[in-house]
Design a protein around this motif. Sequence first.
Motif, PDB file in Angstrom:
ATOM      1  N   UNK A   1      43.458  41.789  41.414  1.00 32.89           N
ATOM      2  CA  UNK A   1      42.271  41.039  41.329  1.00 32.89           C
ATOM      3  C   UNK A   1      41.921  41.681  39.527  1.00 32.89           C
ATOM      4  N   UNK A   2      41.143  40.644  38.983  1.00 36.78           N
ATOM      5  CA  UNK A   2      40.826  40.676  37.671  1.00 36.78           C
ATOM      6  C   UNK A   2      39.427  41.397  37.285  1.00 36.78           C
ATOM      7  N   UNK A   3      39.408  42.692  36.971  1.00 39.17           N
ATOM      8  CA  UNK A   3      38.213  43.370  36.577  1.00 39.17           C
ATOM      9  C   UNK A   3      37.501  43.388  35.281  1.00 39.17           C
ATOM     10  N   UNK A   4      36.287  43.136  35.040  1.00 38.51           N
ATOM     11  CA  UNK A   4      35.721  43.476  33.838  1.00 38.51           C
ATOM     12  C   UNK A   4      35.384  44.617  33.718  1.00 38.51           C
ATOM     13  N   UNK A  27      46.311  50.601  41.538  1.00 35.44           N
ATOM     14  CA  UNK A  27      46.089  49.684  42.822  1.00 35.44           C
ATOM     15  C   UNK A  27      46.784  48.273  42.574  1.00 35.44           C
ATOM     16  N   UNK A  28      47.198  48.124  41.423  1.00 39.27           N
ATOM     17  CA  UNK A  28      47.453  46.648  40.980  1.00 39.27           C
ATOM     18  C   UNK A  28      46.934  45.819  40.218  1.00 39.27           C
ATOM     19  N   UNK A  29      45.325  46.210  40.359  1.00 39.07           N
ATOM     20  CA  UNK A  29      44.087  45.535  39.577  1.00 39.07           C
ATOM     21  C   UNK A  29      44.611  45.245  38.233  1.00 39.07           C
ATOM     22  N   UNK A  30      43.980  44.291  37.617  1.00 42.59           N
ATOM     23  CA  UNK A  30      44.068  44.276  36.234  1.00 42.59           C
ATOM     24  C   UNK A  30      42.668  44.147  35.767  1.00 42.59           C
ATOM     25  N   UNK A  31      42.278  45.227  34.796  1.00 42.63           N
ATOM     26  CA  UNK A  31      41.062  45.334  34.148  1.00 42.63           C
ATOM     27  C   UNK A  31      41.099  44.715  32.604  1.00 42.63           C
ATOM     28  N   UNK A  32      40.158  44.355  32.316  1.00 48.79           N
ATOM     29  CA  UNK A  32      39.987  43.809  30.918  1.00 48.79           C
ATOM     30  C   UNK A  32      38.816  44.241  30.372  1.00 48.79           C
ATOM     31  N   UNK A  33      38.884  44.716  29.063  1.00 49.83           N
ATOM     32  CA  UNK A  33      37.857  45.209  28.308  1.00 49.83           C
ATOM     33  C   UNK A  33      37.184  44.196  27.511  1.00 49.83           C
ATOM     34  N   UNK A  34      35.789  44.261  27.884  1.00 48.24           N
ATOM     35  CA  UNK A  34      34.923  43.240  27.233  1.00 48.24           C
ATOM     36  C   UNK A  34      33.738  43.946  26.421  1.00 48.24           C
ATOM     37  N   UNK A  64      31.515  35.373  34.458  1.00 43.62           N
ATOM     38  CA  UNK A  64      31.668  35.920  35.670  1.00 43.62           C
ATOM     39  C   UNK A  64      32.656  35.482  36.636  1.00 43.62           C
ATOM     40  N   UNK A  65      32.710  33.753  36.440  1.00 44.99           N
ATOM     41  CA  UNK A  65      33.695  33.302  37.314  1.00 44.99           C
ATOM     42  C   UNK A  65      34.977  33.624  37.392  1.00 44.99           C
ATOM     43  N   UNK A  66      35.391  34.391  36.029  1.00 46.90           N
ATOM     44  CA  UNK A  66      37.028  34.433  35.894  1.00 46.90           C
ATOM     45  C   UNK A  66      37.033  35.832  36.338  1.00 46.90           C
ATOM     46  N   UNK A  67      36.142  36.809  36.935  1.00 44.24           N
ATOM     47  CA  UNK A  67      36.370  38.118  37.626  1.00 44.24           C
ATOM     48  C   UNK A  67      35.921  38.400  38.873  1.00 44.24           C
ATOM     49  N   UNK A 171      34.388  52.710  44.675  1.00 44.57           N
ATOM     50  CA  UNK A 171      34.752  51.291  44.002  1.00 44.57           C
ATOM     51  C   UNK A 171      36.029  50.978  44.506  1.00 44.57           C
ATOM     52  N   UNK A 172      36.934  51.410  44.544  1.00 41.49           N
ATOM     53  CA  UNK A 172      38.403  50.934  45.163  1.00 41.49           C
ATOM     54  C   UNK A 172      38.024  50.423  46.706  1.00 41.49           C
ATOM     55  N   UNK A 173      37.499  50.972  47.400  1.00 41.86           N
ATOM     56  CA  UNK A 173      36.819  50.406  48.848  1.00 41.86           C
ATOM     57  C   UNK A 173      36.313  49.303  48.674  1.00 41.86           C
ATOM     58  N   UNK A 174      35.233  49.326  47.760  1.00 41.92           N
ATOM     59  CA  UNK A 174      34.255  48.103  47.809  1.00 41.92           C
ATOM     60  C   UNK A 174      34.871  46.791  47.357  1.00 41.92           C
ATOM     61  N   UNK A 175      35.724  47.062  46.278  1.00 35.68           N
ATOM     62  CA  UNK A 175      36.315  46.132  45.474  1.00 35.68           C
ATOM     63  C   UNK A 175      37.717  45.449  46.499  1.00 35.68           C
ATOM     64  N   UNK A 176      38.141  46.357  47.111  1.00 35.11           N
ATOM     65  CA  UNK A 176      39.164  45.951  48.146  1.00 35.11           C
ATOM     66  C   UNK A 176      38.795  44.942  48.956  1.00 35.11           C
ATOM     67  N   UNK A 177      37.231  45.102  49.615  1.00 34.25           N
ATOM     68  CA  UNK A 177      36.914  44.033  50.330  1.00 34.25           C
ATOM     69  C   UNK A 177      36.860  42.789  49.893  1.00 34.25           C
ATOM     70  N   UNK A 178      36.689  42.492  48.647  1.00 37.73           N
ATOM     71  CA  UNK A 178      36.537  41.232  47.757  1.00 37.73           C
ATOM     72  C   UNK A 178      38.136  40.551  47.936  1.00 37.73           C
TER      73      UNK A 178
END
Length: 180
Positions: A1-4, A27-34, A64-67, A171-178
């Motif tokens: 997942x892409x996370x802002x 966990x393999x997610x991709x954070x991006x710093x804005x 937000x559509x990109x994240x 955060x990991x649990x809730x974001x994982x539901x997405x």
Amino acid sequence: MLIAFLTAPEGVEQVELTEPWRALTETGDTPRLLSTRPGHVQAFDHLDKADTFPVDETVREASADDFQALVLPGGVANPDALRMDADAVAFVRSFFEADKPVAAICHAPWTLVEAGVLPGRTLTSWPSLRTDIRNAGATWVDEEVHVDDSARGTLITSRKPADLPAFDDAMLREFGKVAA
């Protein structure tokens, strides 16, 4: 997942940026710093300057559509600056309008107050924000971590750096539901 991850150019509490970032990358997610300006953000260890981090994208360029989710680190100056930036406030609001999860720690809920997304919610924060949060129509609780999914989108909040292990787990649990 892409996370802002959204921060102001100066004033983010470093550990509240780096620990959730680390947890997500593991966990393999991709954070991006804005941020509100290109270049680098200056992090702090309380009131002392710490490291700088490169900005991936300005909030004006982002959508937000990109994240899939948003993380709002704290620090006193960070959310205070973000809530004064119309693009940052609109970006945060757009995650709630799209029912996407948001995680905010420490002073970060100040930006949520400005975005007008707190009425009817329950959350925690650094204790000095409790009156602001109540005045914004939310219920403030003194808990290590609180997950509110009673309104549009899920909101994960914690009080302070010492709460980061619980914050990261929620955060990991809730974001994982997405992602599921």
